[in-house]
Each structure stands twice: as structure tokens, then as C-alpha cells.
Write a protein that holds these residues in place. Structure first.
Motif, PDB file in Angstrom:
ATOM      1  N   ASP A  66      55.862  57.706 -46.091  1.00 43.34           N
ATOM      2  CA  ASP A  66      57.178  57.257 -45.642  1.00 43.34           C
ATOM      3  C   ASP A  66      57.356  57.383 -44.131  1.00 43.34           C
ATOM      4  O   ASP A  66      58.477  57.514 -43.648  1.00 43.34           O
ATOM      5  CB  ASP A  66      58.279  58.045 -46.356  1.00 43.34           C
ATOM      6  CG  ASP A  66      58.164  59.547 -46.098  1.00 43.34           C
ATOM      7  OD1 ASP A  66      57.152  59.981 -45.527  1.00 43.34           O
ATOM      8  OD2 ASP A  66      59.093  60.287 -46.459  1.00 43.34           O
ATOM      9  N   ALA A  98      63.246  59.250 -49.157  1.00 38.67           N
ATOM     10  CA  ALA A  98      61.965  58.743 -48.671  1.00 38.67           C
ATOM     11  C   ALA A  98      61.581  57.438 -49.349  1.00 38.67           C
ATOM     12  O   ALA A  98      60.817  56.640 -48.789  1.00 38.67           O
ATOM     13  CB  ALA A  98      60.873  59.795 -48.882  1.00 38.67           C
ATOM     14  N   ASP A 101      62.547  54.586 -47.217  1.00 41.41           N
ATOM     15  CA  ASP A 101      61.650  54.441 -46.068  1.00 41.41           C
ATOM     16  C   ASP A 101      60.333  53.800 -46.483  1.00 41.41           C
ATOM     17  O   ASP A 101      59.772  52.966 -45.759  1.00 41.41           O
ATOM     18  CB  ASP A 101      61.389  55.806 -45.420  1.00 41.41           C
ATOM     19  CG  ASP A 101      62.607  56.345 -44.687  1.00 41.41           C
ATOM     20  OD1 ASP A 101      63.564  55.571 -44.462  1.00 41.41           O
ATOM     21  OD2 ASP A 101      62.609  57.541 -44.342  1.00 41.41           O
TER      22      ASP A 101
END
Length: 318
Positions: A66, A98, A101
């Protein structure tokens, strides 16, 4: 990359604690070529990466998981991005920040290096071009072997259980309660919090542990690479392959259920061994070589590697 000799790697230590990253590199027998100051958030990290790419522009950037800041900074500089551990999905953008991301990084990546078949399928489902996805496996298997060579397993002593829950996880409290109850009932056990330990010590403990309890995909992957059974509180979002293979088991995120599941494994060597013998579905020990070869191929040096072979289904002979 250095062994293959096709490209010259530059090793970067960055993130919220670059000193810890640098120490981990040293534990692996490596030294960071560049260390960036600590960044408090993605925006600050992007600025630091962008400044670095502007003055020392790489031919390609290899990022893992991430690390959105490094990937986006490279993307805006038109630098190709090799995304390791691409396609991992927990299934929850709310419980797992995460995950968002990772999804955004997928949009910026040039080549997607998937750790397992399901991760590759996730990418294809998200309309990533099939030719840009390579099933490499994850590098935890190689890392576990390296740590075993450099830091032998701790001397025999008390039996070990390792617990590691992601920061802010809803599973933190029930796991804490279960571990407190476990140590009260079983004083011969040593219970450690895996996520708080330096990498070499964590690797030694995981290798010595009889059970690892975690909802953290990285910690679980390290445990599976070391042949240690894993219990996953909750639905096991990001560890579907391991649960399907049988080397990790989901457990209700309630203290009593977690305590019972750990006690059950501790009492049965047969159950532990039946999970350990399966190995890790996230790598075959050749992921690092595939990733290095793929990076070189992207830059015009040689051919892309063959993907990691699919594992046969449990109970099916070939």
C-alpha cells in the motif's frame, strides 16, 4: 537484482519510521542507499518522493503493498511502477484503510506483481489488462529462509504463541482478553505481540511459535512461510488463499472463541502439523527472482519470467 546483474538497484528507506526500515535492511545484510526523512502522512511522503525522483530520476520504481506515496510520485513523473503484492483485497474500505491505498496504487502501476492466484483474479476483475499482471508469489518465503540462516531459532524454552493485531482493528480487544486469559491459565507459555517487535526478533519468534493469532496479512504471510499455523480473527478478508488451503483457520472474533481455538491447537500436535505441512500459498521461494527479472524485462533487459505455477487443489492428485 544484484545477483542477476541486469539492473542496478537503489535501496530506499522511507515511511513513518525510516530508521526501523534501515535496521531491517541491515538485518538482511543490506544497506540503504537513500534514506528519506520520516513522513507523517501520504501527502508529505509524496512531496519527499517527488523531490527525490526530480533530482535522482529512476528508470523504474518497485513498491510494495500500500505504498501509495511512492507509486503516485513516480506515476506523475512518468516513471514506470512495479507493484509487488498487487491485488490483495480485504474487502473492507472502512475497516482497512490500506485497502483503499492498494486499490489506488493499482491505477498507477505499470506491472502488477501478484502474490497469489486470487490476487491476480482481483486485478482482472478490476479491469487490469491481463498482459500487465504477473503471478510472482510473495517474497516472505525467501525472507523467512534468510532470517533462519542469519538468526537461528531461539533456544528451546517455554512454548511460544505470537499475537499481532493491526492498529485500530476491532479485533484488538478480544485478542488481548484471550491472550491474558491464556497466560493466566497456562504459565508455561510465552505470549508475544508480534507487530511491536523488530523484524529479526519477530522472525525468530514466529519460527519458534506453535500458533500465531493475527488479522495482519504481512504477519500471517511471515508465519506461513515459516511453517507456523495461523488463526485469523474475523472473516479472514485478506487471507482467503491461506484459509482455503487450510494452513490458516478463521475464528470468531470473540475472546472465548479465540482462547478455545488457540488451546485446541496447542493440545494437538497432529492439528498443528496438518496445517504446517501445507506450506504457504503466497510464494514458492522464487518470487524475488521473478520480480527482479520482470523489472529488468520492463526496462528492455531480457524476457519476462514464467509465472509461479498454480498449486494443486487439496485432495486432488496429478
Amino acid at each position: 537484482m544484484r545477483e542477476q546483474g541486469r539492473v542496478a538497484p537503489v535501496l530506499l528507506a522511507a515511511g513513518s519510521d525510516p530508521t526501523a526500515v534501515a535496521r531491517t535492511f541491515i538485518a538482511c545484510g543490506l544497506a540503504a542507499d537513500v534514506t528519506l526523512p520520516a513522513s507523517a502522512d501520504v501527502a508529505a511522503a509524496m512531496r519527499r518522493y517527488d523531490q527525490l525522483w526530480a533530482t535522482r530520476t529512476p528508470s523504474a520504481v518497485v513498491v510494495r503493498g500500500d505504498n501509495l506515496a511512492a507509486g503516485l510520485a513516480a506515476y506523475w513523473r512518468r516513471v514506470p511502477v512495479m507493484h509487488m503484492d498487487a491485488g490483495r483485497r480485504s474487502g473492507s474500505l472502512v475497516a482497512d484503510d490500506a485497502d483503499g491505498d492498494r486499490r489506488l496504487l493499482t491505477q498507477a502501476a505499470t506491472v502488477h506483481l501478484a502474490p497469489a492466484p486470487l490476487a491476480a483474479m482481483n486485478l482482472l476483475d478490476e479491469r487490469v489488462v491481463a498482459g500487465d499482471v504477473l503471478l510472482t508469489g510473495g517474497t516472505a518465503v525467501e525472507a523467512a529462509r534468510l532470517m533462519a540462516e542469519r538468526f537461528p531459532t531461539r533456544a528451546k524454552g517455554n512454548r511460544v504463541v505470537v499475537a499481532g493485531i493491526k492498529t485500530g482493528s476491532e479485533h484488538d480487544q478480544p485478542v488481548r482478553e484471550a491472550m491474558l486469559a491464556l497466560t493466566a491459565r497456562r504459565p508455561e507459555l510465552d505470549v508475544f505481540g508480534g507487530l511491536a517487535l523488530p523484524y529479526p526478533e519477530r522472525s525468530r519468534l514466529i519460527a519458534a511459535a506453535e500458533v500465531v493469532v493475527t488479522d495482519d496479512a504481512d504477519l500471517a504471510e511471515e508465519a506461513l512461510a515459516a511453517g507456523t499455523p495461523v488463526l485469523v480473527p474475523g472473516d479472514g478478508g485478506g487471507l482467503t488463499e491461506a484459509i482455503h488451503a487450510g494452513c490458516a483457520h478463521p475464528v470468531d472474533p470473540e475472546a472465548g472463541a479465540i482462547l478455545a481455538a488457540v488451546a485446541d491447537l496447542l493440545e494437538s500436535r497432529v492439528r498443528r502439523d496438518s496445517m504446517s505441512v501445507i506450506g504457504s500459498p503466497y510464494g514458492d521461494g522464487l518470487a524475488a527472482a521473478r520480480i527482479a527479472q520482470a523489472t529488468a524485462a520492463l526496462l528492455g533487459h531480457g524476457q519476462f519470467p514464467e509465472p509461479m505455477p498454480a498449486r494443486p487443489e487439496a485432495g486432488v492428485s496429478h
